[in-house]
Design a protein around this motif. Structure first.
Motif, short mmCIF file in Angstrom:
data_model
loop_
_atom_site.label_atom_id
_atom_site.label_comp_id
_atom_site.label_asym_id
_atom_site.label_seq_id
_atom_site.Cartn_x
_atom_site.Cartn_y
_atom_site.Cartn_z
N GLN A 41 83.64 64.69 -51.99
CA GLN A 41 82.50 63.42 -51.78
C GLN A 41 81.20 63.59 -51.44
O GLN A 41 80.66 63.21 -51.86
CB GLN A 41 83.20 62.72 -51.12
CG GLN A 41 84.89 62.14 -52.25
CD GLN A 41 85.69 61.17 -51.19
OE1 GLN A 41 86.44 61.61 -49.92
NE2 GLN A 41 86.65 60.16 -52.09
N ALA A 42 81.50 64.36 -49.78
CA ALA A 42 80.11 64.31 -49.60
C ALA A 42 79.20 65.15 -50.08
O ALA A 42 77.88 64.90 -50.81
CB ALA A 42 80.11 65.26 -47.76
N ALA A 47 74.19 65.60 -53.96
CA ALA A 47 74.15 65.91 -55.38
C ALA A 47 72.57 65.05 -55.75
O ALA A 47 72.63 65.38 -56.36
CB ALA A 47 74.90 65.84 -55.84
N GLY A 48 73.13 63.30 -55.61
CA GLY A 48 72.71 62.33 -55.75
C GLY A 48 71.64 61.86 -55.39
O GLY A 48 70.77 60.58 -55.74
N ASP A 49 71.45 62.09 -53.70
CA ASP A 49 70.82 61.64 -53.02
C ASP A 49 69.36 62.92 -51.95
O ASP A 49 70.31 63.84 -51.77
CB ASP A 49 71.28 61.22 -51.72
CG ASP A 49 70.36 59.80 -51.32
OD1 ASP A 49 69.46 60.46 -50.41
OD2 ASP A 49 71.38 58.97 -50.53
N ASP A 50 68.31 62.42 -52.21
CA ASP A 50 67.54 63.82 -52.22
C ASP A 50 67.20 63.66 -50.66
O ASP A 50 67.45 64.42 -49.40
CB ASP A 50 66.18 63.07 -51.91
CG ASP A 50 65.67 63.60 -53.51
OD1 ASP A 50 66.06 64.86 -54.42
OD2 ASP A 50 64.48 63.10 -53.93
N VAL A 51 67.81 62.64 -49.44
CA VAL A 51 67.42 62.43 -48.80
C VAL A 51 69.02 63.77 -47.80
O VAL A 51 69.51 64.06 -46.69
CB VAL A 51 67.45 60.75 -47.51
CG1 VAL A 51 68.05 60.75 -45.94
CG2 VAL A 51 66.73 60.03 -48.29
N ARG A 85 71.47 77.73 -44.98
CA ARG A 85 71.42 76.47 -46.06
C ARG A 85 71.63 75.53 -46.14
O ARG A 85 72.40 75.00 -45.26
CB ARG A 85 72.35 77.38 -46.92
CG ARG A 85 72.75 76.99 -48.27
CD ARG A 85 71.76 77.30 -49.65
NE ARG A 85 71.24 78.65 -49.31
CZ ARG A 85 69.82 79.18 -50.13
NH1 ARG A 85 68.94 78.74 -50.23
NH2 ARG A 85 70.50 80.24 -50.40
N ARG A 86 70.99 74.57 -46.99
CA ARG A 86 70.82 73.41 -46.56
C ARG A 86 71.55 72.82 -48.36
O ARG A 86 71.51 73.45 -48.85
CB ARG A 86 69.92 72.51 -46.87
CG ARG A 86 69.14 72.69 -45.73
CD ARG A 86 67.71 71.89 -45.28
NE ARG A 86 66.31 72.50 -44.36
CZ ARG A 86 66.99 71.82 -43.18
NH1 ARG A 86 68.33 70.60 -42.97
NH2 ARG A 86 66.44 72.23 -41.90
N ILE A 87 72.62 72.33 -48.58
CA ILE A 87 73.68 71.17 -49.38
C ILE A 87 72.38 71.40 -50.51
O ILE A 87 73.29 72.56 -51.92
CB ILE A 87 74.22 69.70 -49.51
CG1 ILE A 87 75.01 69.87 -48.40
CG2 ILE A 87 74.23 69.45 -50.72
CD1 ILE A 87 75.33 68.59 -47.94
N GLY A 89 70.68 73.49 -51.45
CA GLY A 89 70.53 75.07 -52.30
C GLY A 89 71.75 75.46 -52.33
O GLY A 89 71.52 76.75 -52.60
N LEU A 90 72.90 75.16 -52.63
CA LEU A 90 73.87 75.51 -52.75
C LEU A 90 74.24 75.84 -54.39
O LEU A 90 73.63 74.92 -55.64
CB LEU A 90 74.88 74.86 -52.72
CG LEU A 90 75.15 74.70 -50.77
CD1 LEU A 90 76.44 73.70 -50.51
CD2 LEU A 90 75.79 75.97 -50.46
N GLY A 91 74.20 76.91 -55.04
CA GLY A 91 75.07 77.23 -56.25
C GLY A 91 75.72 76.56 -56.50
O GLY A 91 77.09 76.42 -56.00
N ARG A 92 76.25 75.99 -57.64
CA ARG A 92 77.40 75.85 -58.22
C ARG A 92 78.80 76.13 -58.35
O ARG A 92 80.42 75.87 -58.22
CB ARG A 92 77.61 75.58 -60.20
CG ARG A 92 77.20 76.51 -60.71
CD ARG A 92 76.72 76.44 -62.37
NE ARG A 92 76.93 77.96 -63.09
CZ ARG A 92 77.80 77.93 -63.78
NH1 ARG A 92 78.78 77.45 -64.52
NH2 ARG A 92 77.40 79.10 -64.28
N HIS A 93 78.93 77.79 -58.28
CA HIS A 93 79.97 78.52 -57.56
C HIS A 93 80.12 78.13 -56.17
O HIS A 93 81.25 78.43 -55.33
CB HIS A 93 79.85 80.02 -57.47
CG HIS A 93 79.68 80.10 -59.49
ND1 HIS A 93 80.75 80.14 -60.03
CD2 HIS A 93 78.71 80.77 -60.31
CE1 HIS A 93 80.67 80.26 -61.40
NE2 HIS A 93 79.37 80.76 -60.96
#
Length: 105
Positions: A41-42, A47-51, A85-87, A89-93
């Motif tokens: 959920q986090a 994913a939908g919030d730039d901050v 790495r920040r959230i 920059g994560l890839g889908r895998h």
């Protein structure tokens, strides 16, 4: 390139925005720590919030119950996630791997 001179009002607005962003990120980690939000959920919220997307992955993992520096590092190394790495920059895998690793059993 020179640094632009900001007015007092612009500086105050920038400080307020930065403070609000820090509070929002701390609130996300606090909700994860208390169990109000799962890791999945986090990640979806970020994913939908730039901050929230600027939260470091290791900090988010350490906010989980029973996850410390060592376990977070082991999981991130296994999933090929860099320590800085920040959230965002994560890839889908990598996201899928984190969700699978910490899914509720």
């Amino acid at each position: 390139m020179t640094i632009p001179q900001l007015t007092t009002e612009q500086l105050e607005a920038a400080r307020a925005a930065a403070t609000e962003a820090r509070r929002k990120r701390a609130d996300l980690k606090s909700k994860v720590r208390s169990g109000d939000l799962s890791l999945g959920q986090a990640l979806e919220a970020a994913a939908g919030d730039d901050v929230l997307a600027h939260v470091k992955v290791v900090d988010l993992l350490k906010a989980l119950p029973r996850v410390g520096e060592k376990r977070a590092g082991v999981v991130m190394a296994r999933l090929d996630i860099a320590p800085n790495r920040r959230i965002r920059g994560l890839g889908r895998h990598q996201v899928a791997g984190l969700k699978a690793e910490f899914s509720e059993r």
